[in-house]
Every structure is written in structure tokens, then in C-alpha cells.
Design a protein around this motif. Structure first.
Motif, PDB file in Angstrom:
ATOM      1  N   VAL A 201       0.844  -1.199   0.000  1.00  0.00           N
ATOM      2  CA  VAL A 201       0.000   0.000   0.000  1.00  0.00           C
ATOM      3  C   VAL A 201       0.881   1.252   0.000  1.00  0.00           C
ATOM      4  O   VAL A 201       0.669   2.207  -0.759  1.00  0.00           O
ATOM      5  N   LEU A 202       1.909   1.220   0.843  1.00  0.00           N
ATOM      6  CA  LEU A 202       2.826   2.354   0.940  1.00  0.00           C
ATOM      7  C   LEU A 202       3.527   2.604  -0.402  1.00  0.00           C
ATOM      8  O   LEU A 202       3.586   3.734  -0.898  1.00  0.00           O
ATOM      9  N   THR A 203       4.040   1.532  -1.006  1.00  0.00           N
ATOM     10  CA  THR A 203       4.732   1.680  -2.299  1.00  0.00           C
ATOM     11  C   THR A 203       3.794   2.222  -3.351  1.00  0.00           C
ATOM     12  O   THR A 203       4.161   3.097  -4.144  1.00  0.00           O
ATOM     13  N   GLU A 204       2.549   1.725  -3.375  1.00  0.00           N
ATOM     14  CA  GLU A 204       1.589   2.225  -4.361  1.00  0.00           C
ATOM     15  C   GLU A 204       1.419   3.737  -4.239  1.00  0.00           C
ATOM     16  O   GLU A 204       1.438   4.452  -5.238  1.00  0.00           O
ATOM     17  N   GLU A 205       1.275   4.208  -3.016  1.00  0.00           N
ATOM     18  CA  GLU A 205       1.050   5.649  -2.843  1.00  0.00           C
ATOM     19  C   GLU A 205       2.295   6.458  -3.200  1.00  0.00           C
ATOM     20  O   GLU A 205       2.208   7.495  -3.850  1.00  0.00           O
ATOM     21  N   LEU A 206       3.467   5.971  -2.772  1.00  0.00           N
ATOM     22  CA  LEU A 206       4.712   6.693  -3.063  1.00  0.00           C
ATOM     23  C   LEU A 206       4.922   6.796  -4.573  1.00  0.00           C
ATOM     24  O   LEU A 206       5.235   7.853  -5.104  1.00  0.00           O
ATOM     25  N   VAL A 207       4.727   5.679  -5.259  1.00  0.00           N
ATOM     26  CA  VAL A 207       4.993   5.664  -6.699  1.00  0.00           C
ATOM     27  C   VAL A 207       3.935   6.471  -7.447  1.00  0.00           C
ATOM     28  O   VAL A 207       4.255   7.269  -8.323  1.00  0.00           O
ATOM     29  N   TYR A 208       2.652   6.295  -7.074  1.00  0.00           N
ATOM     30  CA  TYR A 208       1.592   7.003  -7.791  1.00  0.00           C
ATOM     31  C   TYR A 208       1.784   8.522  -7.682  1.00  0.00           C
ATOM     32  O   TYR A 208       1.557   9.260  -8.639  1.00  0.00           O
ATOM     33  N   HIS A 209       2.242   8.970  -6.517  1.00  0.00           N
ATOM     34  CA  HIS A 209       2.405  10.415  -6.318  1.00  0.00           C
ATOM     35  C   HIS A 209       3.809  10.897  -6.674  1.00  0.00           C
ATOM     36  O   HIS A 209       4.191  11.999  -6.327  1.00  0.00           O
ATOM     37  N   ARG A 210       4.537  10.044  -7.372  1.00  0.00           N
ATOM     38  CA  ARG A 210       5.885  10.393  -7.867  1.00  0.00           C
ATOM     39  C   ARG A 210       6.780  10.919  -6.749  1.00  0.00           C
ATOM     40  O   ARG A 210       7.451  11.964  -6.882  1.00  0.00           O
ATOM     41  N   ALA A 211       6.776  10.209  -5.637  1.00  0.00           N
ATOM     42  CA  ALA A 211       7.659  10.595  -4.528  1.00  0.00           C
ATOM     43  C   ALA A 211       9.113  10.363  -4.942  1.00  0.00           C
ATOM     44  O   ALA A 211       9.408   9.418  -5.667  1.00  0.00           O
ATOM     45  N   PRO A 212      10.021  11.222  -4.491  1.00  0.00           N
ATOM     46  CA  PRO A 212      11.429  11.117  -4.909  1.00  0.00           C
ATOM     47  C   PRO A 212      12.176  10.022  -4.158  1.00  0.00           C
ATOM     48  O   PRO A 212      12.986  10.295  -3.267  1.00  0.00           O
ATOM     49  N   ILE A 213      11.916   8.782  -4.522  1.00  0.00           N
ATOM     50  CA  ILE A 213      12.530   7.658  -3.807  1.00  0.00           C
ATOM     51  C   ILE A 213      13.429   6.842  -4.729  1.00  0.00           C
ATOM     52  O   ILE A 213      13.776   5.695  -4.448  1.00  0.00           O
ATOM     53  N   GLY A 214      13.831   7.485  -5.867  1.00  0.00           N
ATOM     54  CA  GLY A 214      14.483   6.746  -6.938  1.00  0.00           C
ATOM     55  C   GLY A 214      15.731   5.970  -6.589  1.00  0.00           C
ATOM     56  O   GLY A 214      15.968   4.908  -7.138  1.00  0.00           O
ATOM     57  N   VAL A 215      16.580   6.484  -5.716  1.00  0.00           N
ATOM     58  CA  VAL A 215      17.893   5.870  -5.553  1.00  0.00           C
ATOM     59  C   VAL A 215      18.016   5.069  -4.267  1.00  0.00           C
ATOM     60  O   VAL A 215      18.366   3.896  -4.259  1.00  0.00           O
ATOM     61  N   GLN A 216      17.652   5.712  -3.165  1.00  0.00           N
ATOM     62  CA  GLN A 216      18.031   5.127  -1.884  1.00  0.00           C
ATOM     63  C   GLN A 216      17.245   3.882  -1.522  1.00  0.00           C
ATOM     64  O   GLN A 216      17.666   3.087  -0.711  1.00  0.00           O
ATOM     65  N   ILE A 217      16.094   3.706  -2.174  1.00  0.00           N
ATOM     66  CA  ILE A 217      15.234   2.618  -1.753  1.00  0.00           C
ATOM     67  C   ILE A 217      15.578   1.310  -2.468  1.00  0.00           C
ATOM     68  O   ILE A 217      15.223   0.229  -2.025  1.00  0.00           O
ATOM     69  N   ILE A 218      16.374   1.408  -3.554  1.00  0.00           N
ATOM     70  CA  ILE A 218      16.573   0.254  -4.420  1.00  0.00           C
ATOM     71  C   ILE A 218      17.158  -0.958  -3.693  1.00  0.00           C
ATOM     72  O   ILE A 218      16.611  -2.037  -3.712  1.00  0.00           O
ATOM     73  N   GLY A 219      18.294  -0.750  -3.028  1.00  0.00           N
ATOM     74  CA  GLY A 219      18.954  -1.920  -2.456  1.00  0.00           C
ATOM     75  C   GLY A 219      18.539  -2.258  -1.036  1.00  0.00           C
ATOM     76  O   GLY A 219      18.943  -3.282  -0.489  1.00  0.00           O
ATOM     77  N   LEU A 220      17.702  -1.381  -0.445  1.00  0.00           N
ATOM     78  CA  LEU A 220      17.419  -1.550   0.985  1.00  0.00           C
ATOM     79  C   LEU A 220      16.891  -2.944   1.305  1.00  0.00           C
ATOM     80  O   LEU A 220      17.255  -3.531   2.306  1.00  0.00           O
ATOM     81  N   GLY A 221      16.040  -3.458   0.412  1.00  0.00           N
ATOM     82  CA  GLY A 221      15.411  -4.755   0.660  1.00  0.00           C
ATOM     83  C   GLY A 221      16.426  -5.860   0.798  1.00  0.00           C
ATOM     84  O   GLY A 221      16.532  -6.512   1.837  1.00  0.00           O
TER      85      GLY A 221
END
Ligand SMILES: Cc1cc2nc3c(=O)[nH]c(=O)nc-3n(C[C@H](O)[C@H](O)[C@H](O)COP(=O)(O)OP(=O)(O)OC[C@H]3O[C@@H](n4cnc5c(N)ncnc54)[C@H](O)[C@@H]3O)c2cc1C
Length: 383
Positions: A67-87
Motif C-alpha cells: 500500500v505504501l509503495t503504491e502511494e509513493l509511486v503514484y504520487h511520484r515521490a522522490p525515492i528513486g535511488v536510496q530505496i533500491i537496495g534496501l530490501g
């Protein structure tokens, strides 16, 4: 089958929407990343919601994370770099790191204070990740690292690099790889920009020249890196970002078609435009369900495998189909960039069209995903 979200999940969705309406600036959206925004997300535990609270997460379920990812992505939140490898870095550290390593890294990553890029690919080791040649030699209480990595997203913006390097040359290739978490400020590391065909500096070449790192940069056991990295990829693949980004583009296209006219008629009345957009809406819904299936499996404690590959191959190719339709709907205006006075949708369609090419390459190409589906999903022979 009940497709509704729970009341708790819906409440989270509302909370995230309100937060995003307040907190994102257009400049941050344009840049695609922001230290400040990352700190704000980190403070709420939203960078890594599924991590345990002691490591800066919320102990959230995979569906809440979706749900969180859907909202972040839909609203074009600036999460492009730092979130990639966290998982996958987080999963590997939590499972295989020492207490000291966990204390040193996890909370800083979760709070958005420490950004980590992933360096697996090399000029001759892309799809065949086990072929890495970058070398790490044990030397007293240090390792010395030499080699080259390529296509490393965000290396120029990050603090640490999560690195696959060869520690044993005398065993079959999968058995001689180790994982390291290395400070990017260490002497001997050179980062060179690779500007992609959209004209953006997004990824890099990273060179390691006699880089001396303390032994405790090794995560997990020496020569066990391959098994650790592959398992972490399986656990952490979240597939919902892609269909959500598609949904946002489709909604923008519907808005455009409703307002723009062709020969005095709104484009939205044109049968071909209507059918193309309806077709895309249908496909996006299919892509979303494939992604939900992956999250649902995770919420049941089942490790998604070929199911994640199905979602990846379908959604990345959907991104390209949608970008094609978008360019057809916008016509020649679609090619104009944001700064042109004749541009439509702020130049985003032309950007999406070029950018979508990479979707079927990164995180495993379509050929590799189809091979996984054929072997693990359908039980077909390897050759
Ligand atoms: C936008 C973007 C961001 C990236 N970010 C990162 C990053 O942060 N960190 C990182 O480590 N890497 C990153 N990569 C690299 C990415 O993981 C590789 O590009 C990808 O794994 C493919 O490797 P390659 O480019 O060497 O192509 P190759 O492996 O050389 O493949 C070339 C072609 O051959 C096909 N092929 C290869 N092997 C097989 C096979 N066994 N069967 C059938 N077909 C095959 C491929 O599908 C492809 O079409 C990024 C790439 C892109 C485009």
C-alpha cells in the motif's frame, strides 16, 4: 477471494496520501531523489516498513508495504535511488551480519541517513552474475579489492556500496563469491558517470584500485556470498511499483485525451484512442494482480520465485507497450521536453518512452525471467 484492503491498510493509505500532499516539492519530484525527503520517510519508518522496529522499521506486513509503495509511486515521490537496495541488503544483514554490523548499518539505512547502492554487474558479468571477476584478497586484517563494476545505480549519490566480489579462484564460480559492504569514500574507489539515453546521469561505472577495507566489511561467511545474494533477491522482490507507475501515466493520458482536441473533437471521442486506453487499463489491472499475488505469498511466508518473474516480465513489457500508446496519443508533441512551450504532460511521455527501454534489462532481463518461468514454473528441462 476477498480483494478488499483491511481498515488498517486503508487508514495507512490515507495517512500516506496526506503526508505526500504536504511534504513533496515539485523540485524533489523532478530530481527523483532527495536526502531531505528520505529523512522524512525514514523518521516514519516508511523506507523499510517490514523491518522490525528495533532496526528502524514498523514490523509491517507485506500488504501494508505494498500500500505504501503504491502511494509513493503514484504520487511520484522522490525515492528513486536510496530505496533500491534496501530490501536485499537489509535482509542479508539481518540474517547473516554480526550484531556489530547490524548496529552499525541497519538503523542508519532505515532512517534514510545512509544510502547504499548495489554493485553486482560487471562488463562481462551481467545476467551471469556468478561470473564476477572483481577480486577481494584477504591481507592481514584487511581485504584488498580490485576490479570494475558497471551500471551501478546511484553510486554517485550513495554512502556505501553492497558489493559482490570473488574471494576464491580455485572453486566452481558460484562458490568463490563473497559480499561486502564498503564505504564509498574509501581511497582507491573511482566513480564515473554513465549518462543514459534519456540524458540523465542515473548509473555509473565504479572502479576499485587496490582498495583496502577492514575485514568486518565482509557480510556473512567468506565464499558464501552467491547463496546469500540470490536468496535475498527472492525474498525481497516487490513488483507493485511498475503497474502503479503505469496507472499514473494512464490517468495522465486519460486527462490529456479528455482535454485535447483533434479536428474540433476531443481525442477522448476518437474510437482508436478510446480502445487503446481501455486496453491499457485492462493490462495494468492484470499487472497489478500479478504483483498482488507476490505480496500475498510473502504475507503467507511463502518465498515468491517464478511468480515474481512472471510479474517482472509482464509489467516491464507493459511499461513499454503503454509508452508506445502514450506517444501515439500525444503525437509529435510527445517528443518535446519539459522546457518546450508546446510540451504536453510536462514532457513526461517522451521521457517514459525512452526510459521504458531499460525496464526489460535491469533486475534481470526478460529472457532471464522467461527462463526462470520455464524451468521453475513449468518444470521444463534446462536446455
Ligand atoms: C537502468 C539500469 C539500472 C541498473 N542498475 C544496476 C545496479 O544498480 N547494480 C547492478 O549491479 N547492475 C545494475 N544494472 C545492470 C543490470 O543488472 C544488467 O544490465 C542486466 O543484468 C543484464 O546484464 P548485461 O547488461 O550485462 O547483459 P547480458 O547479460 O550481456 O545480456 C545481453 C543479452 O543476452 C541475453 N542473455 C544473456 N544471458 C542469457 C541466457 N542465459 N539465456 C537467454 N538470453 C540471455 C540477455 O537477456 C540480453 O538480451 C542496471 C541496468 C539498467 C539498465
Amino acid at each position: 477471494m476477498d480483494f478488499r484492503f483491511s481498515e488498517k491498510e486503508e487508514a495507512l493509505r490515507r495517512e500516506v496520501r496526506e503526508f505526500l500532499a504536504r511534504e513533496i516539492t515539485p523540485e524533489e519530484q523532478e530530481a527523483g531523489f532527495s536526502r531531505e525527503f528520505s529523512l522524512k520517510l525514514g523518521a516514519k519508518g516508511w523506507l523499510v516498513p517490514t523491518w522490525p522496529e528495533e532496526y528502524g522499521g514498523l514490523g509491517a506486513t507485506p500488504m501494508e508495504s505494498l500500500v505504501l509503495t503504491e502511494e509513493l509511486v503514484y504520487h511520484r515521490a522522490p525515492i528513486g535511488v536510496q530505496i533500491i537496495g534496501l530490501g536485499w541488503v537489509g535482509t542479508s544483514l539481518m540474517r547473516h551480519g554480526t550484531e556489530e554490523q547490524k548496529r552499525k548499518h541497519l538503523l542508519d539505512m532505515a532512517r534514510g541517513r545512509s544510502w547504499v547502492c548495489t554493485a553486482y554487474s560487471e562488463p562481462e558479468a551481467g545476467s551471469d552474475m556468478a561470473a564476477v571477476k572483481c577480486r577481494a584478497r584477504a591481507h592481514g586484517d584487511h581485504y584488498i579489492i580490485d576490479g570494475q563494476k558497471t551500471f551501478i545505480t546511484g553510486a554517485h549519490l550513495c554512502d556505501y556500496v553492497w558489493l559482490a566480489a570473488r574471494t576464491n579462484l580455485d572453486v566452481p564460480k558460484h562458490r568463490g563469491i563473497s559480499a561486502f559492504l564498503v564505504d564509498l569514500k574509501t581511497p582507491g574507489i573511482t566513480i564515473r558517470p554513465l549518462v543514459n539515453m534519456v540524458g540523465v546521469h542515473h548509473f555509473n561505472e565504479v572502479f576499485f584500485d587496490e582498495v583496502r577495507v577492514p575485514r568486518d566489511c565482509l557480510i556473512g561467511e567468506e565464499n558464501q556470498g552467491w547463496y546469500m545474494l540470490v536468496t535475498a533477491l527472492d525474498v525481497e522482490r516487490s513488483m507493485v511499483a511498475s503497474p502503479t507507475a503505469c496507472r499514473r501515466i494512464l490517468d495522465d493520458l486519460v486527462g490529456f485525451a479528455t482535454e485535447a482536441c483533434h479536428k474540433g473533437e476531443p481525442l477522448a471521442r476518437h474510437p482508436v484512442v478510446r480502445h487503446r486506453l481501455a486496453e491499457m487499463a485492462t493490462e495494468i489491472e492484470v499487472g497489478r494482480m500479478l504483483a498482488y499475488r507476490v505480496a500475498w505469498m510473502q504475507s503467507r511466508g511463502i518465498i515468491p520465485n517464478y511468480e515474481a518473474s512472471i510479474a517482472k516480465v509482464y509489467n516491464s513489457e507493459l511499461e513499454q507497450r503503454l509508452a508506445n500508446v502514450g506517444m501515439q496519443v500525444l503525437g509529435l508533441y510527445g517528443q518535446l521536453k519539459r522546457d518546450s512551450k508546446w510540451t504536453s504532460l510536462e514532457g513526461r511521455m517522451g521521457y517514459a518512452y525512452l526510459n521504458a527501454v531499460s525496464a526489460t534489462i535491469f533486475a534481470g532481463t526478460s529472457e532471464i525471467q522467461r527462463t526462470i518461468v520455464a524451468i521453475r514454473g513449468l518444470g521444463l528441462p534446462r536446455q
